[in-house]
Design a protein around this motif. Structure first.
Motif, PDB file in Angstrom:
ATOM      1  N   TYR A   1       2.535  -5.343   5.144  1.00 12.21           N
ATOM      2  CA  TYR A   1       1.757  -6.328   4.392  1.00 12.21           C
ATOM      3  C   TYR A   1       1.447  -5.913   2.829  1.00 12.21           C
TER       4      TYR A   1
ATOM      5  N   SER B   1      -9.024  -2.574  -1.593  1.00 10.89           N
ATOM      6  CA  SER B   1     -10.175  -3.368  -1.796  1.00 10.89           C
ATOM      7  C   SER B   1      -9.705  -4.376  -3.003  1.00 10.89           C
TER       8      SER B   1
ATOM      9  N   LYS C   1       1.002  -1.110  -0.227  1.00 11.30           N
ATOM     10  CA  LYS C   1       0.129   0.028   0.108  1.00 11.30           C
ATOM     11  C   LYS C   1       0.931   1.259  -0.040  1.00 11.30           C
TER      12      LYS C   1
ATOM     13  N   PRO D   1      -7.027 -14.984   0.601  1.00 11.79           N
ATOM     14  CA  PRO D   1      -6.840 -15.190   1.947  1.00 11.79           C
ATOM     15  C   PRO D   1      -6.028 -16.406   2.230  1.00 11.79           C
TER      16      PRO D   1
ATOM     17  N   ARG E   1      -6.901  -4.238  -5.586  1.00  7.92           N
ATOM     18  CA  ARG E   1      -5.991  -5.580  -5.715  1.00  7.92           C
ATOM     19  C   ARG E   1      -5.726  -6.168  -7.057  1.00  7.92           C
TER      20      ARG E   1
ATOM     21  N   LEU F   1      -9.279 -10.845  -1.822  1.00  6.17           N
ATOM     22  CA  LEU F   1      -9.154 -10.067  -0.389  1.00  6.17           C
ATOM     23  C   LEU F   1      -9.883  -8.588  -0.728  1.00  6.17           C
ATOM     24  N   ASP F   2     -10.509  -8.121   0.407  1.00  7.53           N
ATOM     25  CA  ASP F   2     -10.824  -6.897   0.620  1.00  7.53           C
ATOM     26  C   ASP F   2     -10.769  -6.552   1.863  1.00  7.53           C
ATOM     27  N   ASP F   3      -9.814  -5.784   2.193  1.00  6.58           N
ATOM     28  CA  ASP F   3      -9.537  -5.396   3.576  1.00  6.58           C
ATOM     29  C   ASP F   3      -8.779  -3.934   3.499  1.00  6.58           C
ATOM     30  N   ILE F   4      -8.349  -3.739   4.757  1.00  6.86           N
ATOM     31  CA  ILE F   4      -7.670  -2.287   5.039  1.00  6.86           C
ATOM     32  C   ILE F   4      -6.510  -2.085   4.297  1.00  6.86           C
ATOM     33  N   GLU F   5      -5.881  -3.049   3.713  1.00  8.20           N
ATOM     34  CA  GLU F   5      -4.793  -2.882   2.818  1.00  8.20           C
ATOM     35  C   GLU F   5      -5.359  -2.421   1.284  1.00  8.20           C
TER      36      GLU F   5
END
Length: 277
Positions: A191, A255, A185, A214, A259, A249-253
């Motif tokens: 990460y 969407s 990021k 994941p 990605r 994966l769709d997380d704080i790092e």
């Protein structure tokens, strides 16, 4: 601090470690095998891991092997990522290991600990999947050797009481054209949004991924699309992305949409590089 009490055990042989695990279980305890310990410390503070006893495998000679034979590279599961980085026995693995966490953490993180961990990135496994590595596993029935593909499917699948002892790589893979890219990021530590490792063998691309889903993975369906050489590269990558396992994966790092955007650009750059080799 680890928020629970546990006993520490330091076996000096594979047989002693396996027997310790069985004995501790019979005593009603919950034992864990222990390499570098960084993940146990991190996850225990979050109450994701608990144990009554840890069995440190770092003092077992077979777990610390680093042997470069004529035909085979043997890597002990208790080798630190820093050791792999400094000795450079397999350049793609070296590059991958050198970008896990920071130097201080890599001094403690072991190859086996990264592969067997619960934190889902587990990037060190990517080159080993591409190289069709063999793994040596210890358990109550002794040692067994098998393909990494038989025991690593999204995560390593070990029976209770088993632990990873060594990884063996055919040396023909060590010098193959390769590429590695880790997109974060921001900054150089943290990460990944995506990590991609690739080898070129017999004019065919092999590609493995971390951070996209994941779980880390190598997908034959994705590789088939990337190796359709009569199509333009953009089309090959588009079809490969459609063949990715789900979920993305769709997380704080980042969407899922972002990605996949980053992954597309990463694949374009890496494949253009490898196909020019």
């Amino acid at each position: 601090m680890i928020p629970f009490d546990m006993t520490y055990h330091r076996p000096i042989s594979i047989e002693e470690a396996v027997q310790l695990f069985e004995t501790l279980q019979q005593q009603g305890k919950k034992p864990l095998y222990y390499g570098g310990g960084t993940e146990i410390i991190t996850l225990s503070r979050l109450h994701f891991v608990s144990a009554d006893a840890v069995i440190d495998i770092k003092h077992i000679p077979e777990c610390r092997t680093l042997e470069v034979g004529q035909h085979e590279l043997v890597l002990g599961a208790a080798l630190s990522l820093t050791t792999i980085e400094e000795t450079n026995p397999f350049p793609l693995l070296t590059k991958t290991a050198s970008e896990v966490a920071d130097r201080t953490a890599r001094n403690q993180i072991t190859l086996g600990g990264n592969i067997c961990g619960q934190i889902f990135y587990r990037e060190a496994v990517l080159p080993l999947l591409l190289a069709d590595s063999q793994v040596v596993i210890a358990g109550k029935n002794g040692l067994k050797q098998c393909s990494i593909h038989d025991v690593f499917q999204r995560h390593i699948r070990l029976e209770p009481g088993e632990f990873l002892v060594q990884i063996k790589v055919d040396r023909s893979y060590v010098s193959l054209p390769h590429a590695h890219c880790k997109r974060r990021k921001q900054g150089e530590v943290g990460y990944p949004l995506v990590t991609v490792a690739a080898l070129k063998k017999d004019e065919q691309l092999r590609v493995a991924f971390s951070g996209v889903c994941p779980f880390p993975f190598r997908s034959k369906a994705v590789e088939e699309q990337l190796n359709v050489r009569h199509l333009p590269l953009n089309d090959r990558i588009h079809e490969a992305i459609q063949a990715l396992p789900r979920p993305i994966l769709d997380d704080i790092e980042g969407s899922a949409e972002y990605r996949l955007f980053v992954l597309k650009q990463t694949l374009f750059d890496m494949i253009a590089q490898l196909e020019g080799v």
